[in-house]
Design an enzyme around this catalytic site. Structure first.
Site, PDB file in Angstrom:
ATOM      1  N   ASP A   1    -118.244 -44.035 -45.808  1.00 24.40           N
ATOM      2  CA  ASP A   1    -118.837 -43.773 -44.276  1.00 24.40           C
ATOM      3  C   ASP A   1    -119.248 -45.261 -43.850  1.00 24.40           C
ATOM      4  O   ASP A   1    -120.139 -45.392 -43.204  1.00 24.40           O
ATOM      5  CB  ASP A   1    -119.822 -42.650 -44.114  1.00 24.40           C
ATOM      6  CG  ASP A   1    -119.097 -41.456 -44.912  1.00 24.40           C
ATOM      7  OD1 ASP A   1    -117.942 -40.981 -44.349  1.00 24.40           O
ATOM      8  OD2 ASP A   1    -120.002 -40.812 -45.434  1.00 24.40           O
TER       9      ASP A   1
ATOM     10  N   HIS B   1    -111.616 -41.946 -41.158  1.00 31.93           N
ATOM     11  CA  HIS B   1    -112.093 -43.169 -40.639  1.00 31.93           C
ATOM     12  C   HIS B   1    -111.679 -43.070 -39.109  1.00 31.93           C
ATOM     13  O   HIS B   1    -110.648 -42.525 -38.780  1.00 31.93           O
ATOM     14  CB  HIS B   1    -111.482 -44.416 -41.385  1.00 31.93           C
ATOM     15  CG  HIS B   1    -110.208 -44.349 -41.666  1.00 31.93           C
ATOM     16  ND1 HIS B   1    -109.591 -43.849 -42.863  1.00 31.93           N
ATOM     17  CD2 HIS B   1    -109.060 -44.865 -41.024  1.00 31.93           C
ATOM     18  CE1 HIS B   1    -108.216 -43.766 -42.808  1.00 31.93           C
ATOM     19  NE2 HIS B   1    -107.769 -44.582 -41.889  1.00 31.93           N
TER      20      HIS B   1
END
EC number: 6.3.4.4
Length: 430
Positions: A13, A41
């Site tokens: 992340d 993503h």
């Protein structure tokens, strides 16, 4: 001209999607080399948001070849859904723009069922998996009983592979109180999905090596982060594959000599999803503020991320294990407005100061952070595109990070928009 590997240098992340998209404009090939559809993503291009979890970030750019390598475990049903969703958004996808390794292992419905059953019954130490079957699929790969993409092309081979798989899985399912695998239903599902997957199947290792010899620029896109690596992460609270940069070669078949620059993606603070040790975690108002300002919720699961100050010890460690050439520092703008910032510069364990995270899980859990305080800034860094646009205190913060992790900043990201980036070193240049 260097080929570039992009890896997360924390727990995932970190903002890899934006950086990969930013780099992919100049790459000819964008290849994923590990993981499955468990790590999402988000890309923002011309104001349009794309959320991907399996396909490489380059898929949204015309004229690029996107590759899913043999190191990836592939859920064929999710693949078809993700392709359909992108097509509905106007993205053109064909066997000319997407290639899947023939020897990539398939994630089957039984893998997800096993994953979720184990996690729900494991009251002693939950790992915090996404329940999507990634771990069990990798288990079958190592156990030499997996079904691979190429197996979809031959019904006799497919039936043999399913039978071999059932011997193992039915035994596990009995122990967990799950019904046995429905052999005929599984075979029917695989026969149905095969024509939608096989057109993309190619000998990835061969094509990638040909591309390299032809002087094409290759961008290797990692998923998750190095602290989730099966060997070097916070085991057992890790993913089921190698995440560090060396896997780019193994997961595509191109060989380590093809890697010219390793770009480690690093958030200006630290986050983690799920269970496991997190020495610099904040469980106070500052932690809540980081989470709210950084919108720290998982792309795939929607799970709230745990937040903490920047941990230089961990990032220095991951830069070493991945051989990072330079980092891309992201989300600096989230720190705007903090009067004081902290960086974890070491740990204390049983009265001793450590400059690395120990490997034993019980010791990791007992590590307490040693913080260094830095002056914050009130000005906005959002959208900055040069060092001159940054407050002096923000520049000092970045420089201190470089010193502590013993690795230079190659890129600095100041918003989700791809062009809000300060380039220091071009990873594609030799």
């Amino acid at each position: 001209m260097a080929n570039v590997v992009v890896v997360g240098a924390q727990w995932g992340d970190e903002g890899k999607g934006k950086i990969v998209d930013w780099l992919s404009e100049r790459a000819d090939v964008i290849a994923r080399f590990q993981g499955g559809h468990n790590a999402g993503h988000t890309l923002v291009i011309d104001g349009k948001v794309y959320k991907l979890s399996l396909l490489p970030s380059g898929i949204v750019r015309p004229g690029k070849l996107s590759v899913i390598g043999n190191g990836v475990v592939l859920d064929p049903w999710h693949l078809v859904q993700e392709i359909a969703k992108l097509r509905a958004d106007g993205v053109e996808i064909s066997p000319q723009s997407l290639m899947i390794a023939e020897n990539a292992v398939l994630i089957l419905p039984l893998h997800g069922e096993l994953d979720r059953a184990r996690e729900s019954q494991n009251s002693v130490a939950k790992i915090g998996t996404t329940g999507r079957g990634i771990g069990p699929a990798y288990e079958d790969k190592v156990g030499r009983r997996a079904i691979r993409v190429a197996d979809l092309a031959d019904e006799a081979t497919l039936a043999l592979r399913v039978d071999r798989l059932m011997v193992h899985h039915d035994a596990l399912r009995r122990g967990l109180g799950i019904e046995p695998v429905d052999r005929e239903a599984l075979l029917a599902q695989l026969r149905e999905i095969a024509p939608q997957v096989l057109p993309y199947a190619k000998p990835v290792w061969k094509v990638m090596n040909e591309m390299r010899k032809a002087g094409k620029r290759i961008l290797f896109e990692g998923a998750q982060g190095a602290l989730l690596d099966i060997d070097f992460g916070t085991y057992p609270y890790v993913t089921s594959s190698n995440v560090i940069a060396g896997q780019a070669a193994t997961g595509t078949g191109i060989g380590p000599g093809a890697i010219g620059f390793v770009l480690g993606i690093v958030k200006a603070y630290t986050t983690r999803v799920g269970e496991g040790p997190f020495p610099a975690e904040l469980q106070d108002a500052d932690g809540e503020r980081l989470g709210e300002r950084g919108r720290e919720f998982g792309t795939v699961t929607g799970r709230k991320r745990r937040c903490g100050w920047f941990d230089a010890v961990l990032v220095r460690q991951t830069c070493a294990t991945s051989g990072v050439s330079g980092i891309a520092l992201t989300k600096l703008d989230v720190l705007d407005g903090f009067e004081t910032l902290k960086i974890c510069v070491g740990y204390e364990l049983d009265g001793e100061r450590l400059d690395h995270l120990p490997i034993a899980a019980d010791q990791q859990a007992r590590c307490t952070p040693i913080f260094e305080e830095l002056e914050g800034w009130s000005e906005s860094t959002a959208g900055a595109r040069s060092w001159a646009d940054l407050p002096g205190a923000a520049v000092k913060y970045v420089r201190r990070i470089e010193e502590l992790i013993q690795c230079p900043v190659a890129l600095l990201s100041t918003s989700p928009e791809r062009d809000d980036t300060i380039l220091v070193t071009d990873p594609f240049e030799d």
